[in-house]
Design a protein around this motif. Structure first.
Motif, PDB file in Angstrom:
ATOM      1  N   ARG A 170       0.803  -1.237   0.000  1.00 33.35           N
ATOM      2  CA  ARG A 170       0.000   0.000   0.000  1.00 33.35           C
ATOM      3  C   ARG A 170       0.830   1.280   0.000  1.00 33.35           C
ATOM      4  N   THR A 171       1.867   1.332   0.829  1.00 32.63           N
ATOM      5  CA  THR A 171       2.634   2.576   0.945  1.00 32.63           C
ATOM      6  C   THR A 171       3.206   2.983  -0.406  1.00 32.63           C
ATOM      7  N   LEU A 172       3.814   2.026  -1.082  1.00 32.65           N
ATOM      8  CA  LEU A 172       4.420   2.306  -2.377  1.00 32.65           C
ATOM      9  C   LEU A 172       3.353   2.587  -3.441  1.00 32.65           C
ATOM     10  N   ALA A 173       2.309   1.768  -3.489  1.00 33.02           N
ATOM     11  CA  ALA A 173       1.267   1.949  -4.502  1.00 33.02           C
ATOM     12  C   ALA A 173       0.579   3.301  -4.362  1.00 33.02           C
ATOM     13  N   ASP A 174       0.264   3.682  -3.131  1.00 33.50           N
ATOM     14  CA  ASP A 174      -0.390   4.972  -2.912  1.00 33.50           C
ATOM     15  C   ASP A 174       0.516   6.123  -3.327  1.00 33.50           C
ATOM     16  N   TRP A 175       1.806   6.013  -3.003  1.00 30.46           N
ATOM     17  CA  TRP A 175       2.738   7.076  -3.370  1.00 30.46           C
ATOM     18  C   TRP A 175       2.821   7.204  -4.890  1.00 30.46           C
ATOM     19  N   CYS A 176       2.925   6.074  -5.579  1.00 35.31           N
ATOM     20  CA  CYS A 176       3.007   6.104  -7.046  1.00 35.31           C
ATOM     21  C   CYS A 176       1.781   6.774  -7.657  1.00 35.31           C
ATOM     22  N   GLN A 177       0.606   6.375  -7.204  1.00 40.52           N
ATOM     23  CA  GLN A 177      -0.603   6.951  -7.776  1.00 40.52           C
ATOM     24  C   GLN A 177      -0.697   8.452  -7.492  1.00 40.52           C
ATOM     25  N   ASP A 178      -0.308   8.867  -6.302  1.00 39.99           N
ATOM     26  CA  ASP A 178      -0.313  10.297  -5.984  1.00 39.99           C
ATOM     27  C   ASP A 178       0.666  11.066  -6.866  1.00 39.99           C
ATOM     28  N   ALA A 179       1.759  10.395  -7.269  1.00 39.94           N
ATOM     29  CA  ALA A 179       2.788  11.037  -8.085  1.00 39.94           C
ATOM     30  C   ALA A 179       2.509  10.920  -9.576  1.00 39.94           C
ATOM     31  N   GLY A 180       1.409  10.285  -9.937  1.00 39.77           N
ATOM     32  CA  GLY A 180       1.079  10.133 -11.352  1.00 39.77           C
ATOM     33  C   GLY A 180       1.876   9.041 -12.040  1.00 39.77           C
ATOM     34  N   ILE A 181       2.387   8.101 -11.276  1.00 36.07           N
ATOM     35  CA  ILE A 181       3.135   6.964 -11.815  1.00 36.07           C
ATOM     36  C   ILE A 181       2.237   5.732 -11.764  1.00 36.07           C
TER      37      ILE A 181
END
Length: 274
Positions: A170-181
């Protein structure tokens, strides 16, 4: 209609992974997936399946621009002057002029090759028209931040990572989506272990679906891409049925609440995970 992950790369949401898909036995499930609507085929230099992917694409009879083909650069090819020749060899294996997306398969083990050295070569490959888009795989947040600083905002199309209902990352996936990745899930059905979970099995039985379809539908509902693989053509066709399965909010919440059992892919050379 083939669903795609929103974003500049237009990555079809449900793809097919080709690790271990060698020879005619490997081509058969790739072709079955394509015939069932799959438009996203994932390979890698390390898999040794680029030739099989190219052959399956040709046998499908589809125009090249209707398929999204991904390959990944092996860390052995990160050194100065090595990456582009290795990608050109991948294209020879695929018998294609370009791929749609090229990923860095893993960060350089122990930072042996500086990040800037191989990312600059990756950007040059895009500039030369060898790949339409570029991205990474198995990158934690710290390295994603460094990579963005090197390549520029919006250049990293996706991060391909281990993720499924039993390891939500979750931590990584959420960060990616917030960053547009974009988030692309490998091990999306945890190596066939979805049927071992009671909650997923119950949802599958209630919906007349397979546990794998439920897992894949959950990933698509989260806005991720998923690249399941199988050696069986019939299973490849079956997995594509996840595109037609729309989970309810309650079903998604139930899957969200399943305790994680940990990652399955964690080599000694892996980066420090989030």
């Amino acid at each position: 209609m083939v669903k795609t992950l929103p974003g500049p790369a237009g990555i079809p949401a449900l793809g097919f992974g080709t690790v271990r898909r060698k020879g005619e036995d490997g081509i058969a499930p790739i072709l079955a997936a394509i015939e069932s609507g799959c438009r996203h085929i994932d390979t890698a230099q390390a898999y040794g399946t680029e030739a099989e992917v190219g052959e399956a694409v040709r046998r499908s009879g589809l125009p090249r621009d209707e398929l999204f083909v991904v390959t990944k650069i092996d860390p052995a090819n990160f050194g100065e002057g090595k990456l582009i020749p290795s990608l050109e060899e991948s294209l020879r294996q695929l018998e294609m002029e370009a791929v749609d997306l090229t990923l860095i398969h893993w960060p350089s083990p122990n930072g042996e090759v500086p990040l800037e050295v191989y990312l600059r070569q990756l950007a040059e490959a895009k500039a030369r028209g060898l790949t339409r888009h570029i991205g990474v795989s198995n990158f934690p947040i710290a390295l994603l931040k460094e990579a963005t600083a090197i390549l520029g905002e919006g250049e990293i199309a996706c991060n391909q990572v281990e993720l499924n209902p039993l390891f939500k990352n979750r931590t990584l996936a959420d960060w990616c989506q917030d960053a547009g990745i974009g988030v692309v899930c490998y091990q999306p059905i945890a190596g066939g272990r979805m049927g071992e979970d009671a909650e997923i099995t119950a949802i599958a039985e209630a919906r007349g679906a397979t546990p794998a379809q439920v897992a894949l539908a959950w990933e698509l509902a989260k806005g991720y891409c998923a690249i399941p693989t199988t050696s069986k053509p019939e299973r490849a066709r079956e997995n594509m049925g996840a595109l037609e399965l729309s989970l309810t909010e309650d079903e998604i919440a139930t899957i969200d609440s399943i305790p994680d059992v940990g990652r399955r892919i964690d080599p000694e050379t892996a980066p420090e995970w989030d």
